[in-house]
Enzyme design. Structure first.
Site, PDB file in Angstrom:
ATOM      1  N   GLY A   1       0.820  -1.334   0.195  1.00 28.87           N
ATOM      2  CA  GLY A   1      -0.152   0.701   0.171  1.00 28.87           C
ATOM      3  C   GLY A   1       0.840   1.499   0.302  1.00 28.87           C
ATOM      4  O   GLY A   1       0.163   2.118  -0.873  1.00 28.87           O
ATOM      5  N   ASN A   2       1.934   1.500   0.808  1.00 27.16           N
ATOM      6  CA  ASN A   2       2.356   2.357   0.642  1.00 27.16           C
ATOM      7  C   ASN A   2       3.492   3.130  -0.400  1.00 27.16           C
ATOM      8  O   ASN A   2       4.084   4.164  -0.024  1.00 27.16           O
ATOM      9  CB  ASN A   2       4.233   1.994   2.076  1.00 27.16           C
ATOM     10  CG  ASN A   2       4.874   1.791   2.113  1.00 27.16           C
ATOM     11  OD1 ASN A   2       4.956  -0.259   0.703  1.00 27.16           O
ATOM     12  ND2 ASN A   2       5.969   1.228   2.309  1.00 27.16           N
TER      13      ASN A   2
ATOM     14  N   LYS B   1     -13.826 -10.389   4.896  1.00 27.04           N
ATOM     15  CA  LYS B   1     -13.342  -9.263   4.180  1.00 27.04           C
ATOM     16  C   LYS B   1     -14.095  -7.832   3.998  1.00 27.04           C
ATOM     17  O   LYS B   1     -15.145  -8.130   2.877  1.00 27.04           O
ATOM     18  CB  LYS B   1     -12.284  -9.105   2.676  1.00 27.04           C
ATOM     19  CG  LYS B   1     -11.151  -9.995   3.050  1.00 27.04           C
ATOM     20  CD  LYS B   1      -9.881  -9.087   3.084  1.00 27.04           C
ATOM     21  CE  LYS B   1      -8.923  -9.238   3.050  1.00 27.04           C
ATOM     22  NZ  LYS B   1      -7.249  -8.532   3.680  1.00 27.04           N
TER      23      LYS B   1
ATOM     24  N   LYS C   1      -2.859  -9.953  -2.109  1.00 31.68           N
ATOM     25  CA  LYS C   1      -1.517  -9.532  -2.480  1.00 31.68           C
ATOM     26  C   LYS C   1      -1.206 -10.149  -2.940  1.00 31.68           C
ATOM     27  O   LYS C   1      -0.144 -11.097  -4.013  1.00 31.68           O
ATOM     28  CB  LYS C   1      -1.824  -8.335  -3.201  1.00 31.68           C
ATOM     29  CG  LYS C   1      -0.969  -7.909  -1.803  1.00 31.68           C
ATOM     30  CD  LYS C   1       0.262  -6.954  -2.446  1.00 31.68           C
ATOM     31  CE  LYS C   1       0.998  -6.321  -1.664  1.00 31.68           C
ATOM     32  NZ  LYS C   1       0.646  -6.194  -0.338  1.00 31.68           N
TER      33      LYS C   1
ATOM     34  N   LYS D   1       2.408 -12.551   4.149  1.00 32.39           N
ATOM     35  CA  LYS D   1       3.247 -12.187   3.416  1.00 32.39           C
ATOM     36  C   LYS D   1       4.384 -12.900   3.842  1.00 32.39           C
ATOM     37  O   LYS D   1       5.446 -13.454   2.914  1.00 32.39           O
ATOM     38  CB  LYS D   1       4.620 -10.993   4.012  1.00 32.39           C
ATOM     39  CG  LYS D   1       3.409 -10.106   3.325  1.00 32.39           C
ATOM     40  CD  LYS D   1       4.475  -7.880   3.696  1.00 32.39           C
ATOM     41  CE  LYS D   1       3.360  -7.386   3.946  1.00 32.39           C
ATOM     42  NZ  LYS D   1       2.593  -6.930   2.792  1.00 32.39           N
TER      43      LYS D   1
END
Ligand code: ADP
Ligand code: MG
Length: 315
Positions: free
Chosen positions: A13-14, A131, A216, A278
């Site tokens: 996101g960053n 979600k 993702k 992750k």
């Protein structure tokens, strides 16, 4: 230029939104330019790069606009929000890459591939949507939309009602062969945005978009496996992964093996929804034959590739 191999770089996101005060399209492009300059360093060193990215906030913005305009315009289904965001983010990345190549005198082409990711109709996530997406609603509105549109809605800890959608595990990436072909032609590819647009396969072999979201990190891992990537990088908001994160006993990791990562997961060191997916995504890649993976932030990608920082995960 010495060839290093294929790298899948999943940007978080960053890479688009640095903080709450910088969310406009211009701000997102500024952030994208910065992250892409670090990726161009990798390309300059000889990596063939595929860039994947998240799209949670961008899909949220599209949905909100769509909701606010309901009295006048048709709403945008979730799979189309995914497609719209892949296109717009791909445009930002392509433009930033093109300009950075231009500045450095590099001759390179880029392409964005609108990517569909097949999920199983029988994935247990479809029985248990978790979600939250879209805006908060009051109870009456939430119940009406659940009735009319088949939404699953839940009360979110006193903050109001929200729609929830399933987050199934990605099975195959429809456009993986296209991405592979482009890479082999020397093109820098942007793809698998938001993990890919979730689709299911019907009996006759056709595919259909579904109202779901894909993680993702998992979508990017599957792509890295499909491409037999030599390196899988997850670029996020931290320079390294920590044990006892955010506590006085915090320890930053330079490296961990698959076995160590599994032990740390069991001990609860990685937060679900942020660092845990992750590390899990990297384990999937390494267990499918992947060679090495790295977690770091955009500004440290170069130093990390020189072995000076980041957290390396090895088989
Ligand atoms: P992205 O948009 O890149 O997917 P996330 O917010 O989902 O970012 O995940 C990255 C965040 O995970 C970090 O910014 C950090 O706050 C958090 N995090 C959770 N557990 C850990 C950990 N053990 N070590 C480092 N960061 C962690
Ligand atoms: Mg995340």
């Amino acid at each position: 230029m010495e060839k290093k191999g294929i790298a899948v770089v999943a940007v978080g996101g960053n890479a688009l939104i640095k903080d709450k005060a910088h969310k406009t399209v211009e701000d997102q492009f500024d952030a994208a330019k910065e992250t892409m300059s670090h990726i161009v360093d990798m390309i300059e060193k000889g990596w063939d790069v595929v860039i994947t990215h998240g799209n949670g906030p961008q899909v949220g913005f599209i949905l909100r606009r769509s909701e606010l305009a309901r009295h006048e315009l048709h709403e945008v289904p979730l799979d189309y929000c995914g497609a719209d965001s892949q296109g717009a983010i791909g445009y930002m990345f392509q433009k930033a890459l093109h300009n950075e190549f231009q500045r450095r005198g590099l001759r390179k082409d880029t392409a964005t591939v609108i990517t569909q990711t097949v999920v199983s109709k029988n994935d247990p996530a479809f029985q248990n949507p978790t979600k939250p997406i879209g805006s908060f609603m009051d109870e009456a509105d939430a119940k009406q939309r659940a009735e009319k549109e088949g939404w699953t809605v839940v009360e979110d800890a006193g903050r109001g009602w929200r729609r929830v959608v399933p987050s199934p595990i990605p099975q195959t990436i429809v456009e993986a062969p296209v991405i592979d072909t482009l890479l082999k032609a020397g093109i820098i590819v942007v793809g698998v945005g938001g993990g890919g647009i979730p689709v299911v396969e019907l009996e006759d072999g056709t595919i259909k978009g579904v109202e779901a979201v894909i993680d993702k990190d998992f979508g990017s891992s599957l792509l890295a496996v499909n491409l037999k990537a030599d390196l899988f990088v997850i670029s996020t908001a931290v320079e390294k992964v920590a044990l006892n994160f955010n506590t006085p006993d915090e320890v930053w990791l330079d490296q961990m093996t698959v076995a160590e990562a599994k032990q740390y997961i069991a001990e609860g060191h990685f937060k679900p929804g942020s660092m845990l997916p992750k590390v899990q995504a990297i384990l999937k890649y390494l267990e499918a034959g992947g060679k090495k993976a790295l977690i770091t932030d955009p500004e440290h990608i170069g130093e990390a590739l020189d072995g000076k920082t980041g957290t390396w995960i090895l088989p």
